[in-house]
Scaffold this active site. Structure first.
Site, PDB file in Angstrom:
ATOM      1  N   LYS A 125       0.815  -1.214   0.000  1.00  0.00           N
ATOM      2  CA  LYS A 125       0.000   0.000   0.000  1.00  0.00           C
ATOM      3  C   LYS A 125       0.858   1.278   0.000  1.00  0.00           C
ATOM      4  CE  LYS A 125      -3.977  -2.282   0.973  1.00  0.00           C
ATOM      5  NZ  LYS A 125      -3.540  -3.684   0.975  1.00  0.00           N
TER       6      LYS A 125
HETATM    7  C1  LIG Z   1      -4.318  -4.607   0.283  1.00  0.00           C
HETATM    8  C2  LIG Z   1      -3.751  -5.936   0.155  1.00  0.00           C
HETATM    9  C3  LIG Z   1      -4.328  -6.875  -0.706  1.00  0.00           C
HETATM   10  C4  LIG Z   1      -5.573  -6.597  -1.497  1.00  0.00           C
HETATM   11  O1  LIG Z   1      -5.402  -5.582  -2.462  1.00  0.00           O
HETATM   12  P1  LIG Z   1      -6.718  -4.926  -3.102  1.00  0.00           P
HETATM   13  O2  LIG Z   1      -6.205  -3.759  -3.873  1.00  0.00           O
HETATM   14  O3  LIG Z   1      -7.589  -4.533  -1.968  1.00  0.00           O
HETATM   15  O4  LIG Z   1      -7.334  -5.965  -3.969  1.00  0.00           O
HETATM   16  C5  LIG Z   1      -3.741  -8.128  -0.794  1.00  0.00           C
HETATM   17  N1  LIG Z   1      -2.641  -8.435  -0.091  1.00  0.00           N
HETATM   18  C6  LIG Z   1      -2.059  -7.553   0.747  1.00  0.00           C
HETATM   19  C7  LIG Z   1      -0.862  -7.979   1.518  1.00  0.00           C
HETATM   20  C8  LIG Z   1      -2.588  -6.273   0.892  1.00  0.00           C
HETATM   21  O5  LIG Z   1      -2.004  -5.398   1.711  1.00  0.00           O
END
Ligand SMILES: *Cc1c(COP(=O)(O)O)cnc(C)c1O
Length: 373
Positions: A112
């Protein structure tokens, strides 16, 4: 010409990218989508010669077209700096027969960081551009990773406050500790009784509470969102798909135009949607492979054409994927219904009222870009 953004649920007047980033999402409860998807202008071979920041500018300028070159480059340079532990920002590594894009080199180790390190800059620039002068109050629901990455991104950023809501028993203890130990006078972290979907729905209700929004305005504040529904998060995520492709090109692993498949662990459908937009911008992508855990609403959706959230919510070892209402799927539904807001709104109404909907055979026929695992 500026790319404008409109709601997935009504034909309200389109707004600029900076306005959409500032607002987060439209009042009708839908999501902002570009009125058309621009094609990459810089050739892949030229992008292959650029570093991460260079590629980021060439991709983001197309979608955030009302930002000036100086504004956007300042945002990019402020985000992708020594906060990341490698100059490559997102190194691509080979293991076995697959390549792995390492998106964990940012300040909180969560992928993120790729988007949340730039969002505060995009947002404060947007506030200046649009002369709102109001303090931005970020409300964020998190299943773990988003919370810490958003807190790290916004902590100490002038003109912003951030409140993070997480399911008290639905995040890992490391994630919880990462969040509750955040320093910064403008940060708040709240554990709720409920799961991520409850947190997300409650946050959405706050955003759309007219009386509350008015009261905030009287106090010189406005809400915005750091969740992946904000196009200010989606756009920076498109960058690394293009970056990964151009690294393979630079290393002679592929020839320009060769299709590359991307496997994306999916929760709220933000990350994989960014890959879908990258493909629509002209990146030679073969299949977008949507990977689910036991909460496999998306696996079932792509397999059957029916989205059904009426099932048991399973707590897994991958809490960021423990989601039964994948918000960003609404954008795909909008596009495969022929950019038809009325149709999209009807599906979302059905989802809200019955917890399920079934797309038409014509819509299913347009899901050929996707595969599941
Ligand atoms: C946020 C996240 C996801 C999911 O991503 P999306 O964009 O919500 O589909 C999967 N794995 C990890 C480790 C994440 O931090």
């Amino acid at each position: 010409m500026d790319i404008l953004y409109r709601s997935t649920r009504s034909d309200s007047t389109p707004i600029t990218a900076s306005q959409a980033i500032l607002r987060g999402f439209p009042e009708d409860g839908g999501l902002y989508v570009p009125t058309f998807v621009p094609a990459l202008e810089t050739g892949l071979a030229d992008l292959a010669k650029m570093d991460y920041r260079g590629v980021a500018y060439e991709v983001m300028r197309l979608l955030l077209s009302d930002y000036t070159e100086k504004e956007l480059k300042t945002c990019i340079d402020s985000a992708y700096d020594c906060k990341f532990d490698t100059e490559e920002i997102a190194p691509l590594r080979k293991s076995g027969d697959a390549w792995y894009l390492e998106l964990f080199h940012g300040p909180t180790i969560a992928f993120k960081d790729m988007a949340l390190s730039i969002l505060p800059y995009l947002m404060t620039t947007a506030a200046k551009k649009n002369g709102s002068g109001r303090e931005i109050v970020i409300l964020t629901a998190t299943s773990g990773d988003t919370g810490k990455a958003a807190l790290a991104g916004f902590a100490g950023v002038q003109g912003t406050k951030i409140m993070v809501f997480y399911p008290k028993h639905g995040v890992s203890s490391i994630q919880e500790r990462q969040m509750v130990t955040t320093v910064g006078a403008n940060t708040r972290v709240i554990g709720i009784n409920g799961n991520f979907d409850d947190a997300q729905t409650s946050v959405k209700n706050l955003f759309t509470d007219k009386a509350l929004v008015e009261e905030m305005a009287q106090h010189g504040m406005q809400f915005s969102s750091a969740n992946s529904i904000n196009i200010g998060r989606l756009t920076p995520q498109i960058v690394y798909y293009v970056y990964a492709y151009t690294r393979l090109l630079a290393d002679g692993v592929i020839k320009e135009g060769d299709p590359v498949n991307y496997v994306v662990p999916t929760g709220n459908f933000g990350n994989i949607l960014a890959a879908y937009y990258a493909k629509r911008m002209g990146l030679p992508v073969g299949k977008l492979i949507c990977a689910s855990n036991s909460n496999k609403v998306l696996f079932d959706f792509f397999t059957t054409g029916e989205y059904d959230r009426n099932r048991k919510f399973v707590l897994t070892s991958s809490p960021s994927m423990d989601i039964l209402i994948s918000s960003n799927l609404e954008r795909l539904i909008y596009h495969i219904s022929g950019d038809d807001a009325e149709k999209c709104a009807a599906f979302m109404k059905e989802l809200k009222e019955t917890g399920r909907y079934c797309i038409t055979p014509e819509m299913r026929a347009q899901l050929g870009d996707f595969a599941v695992m």
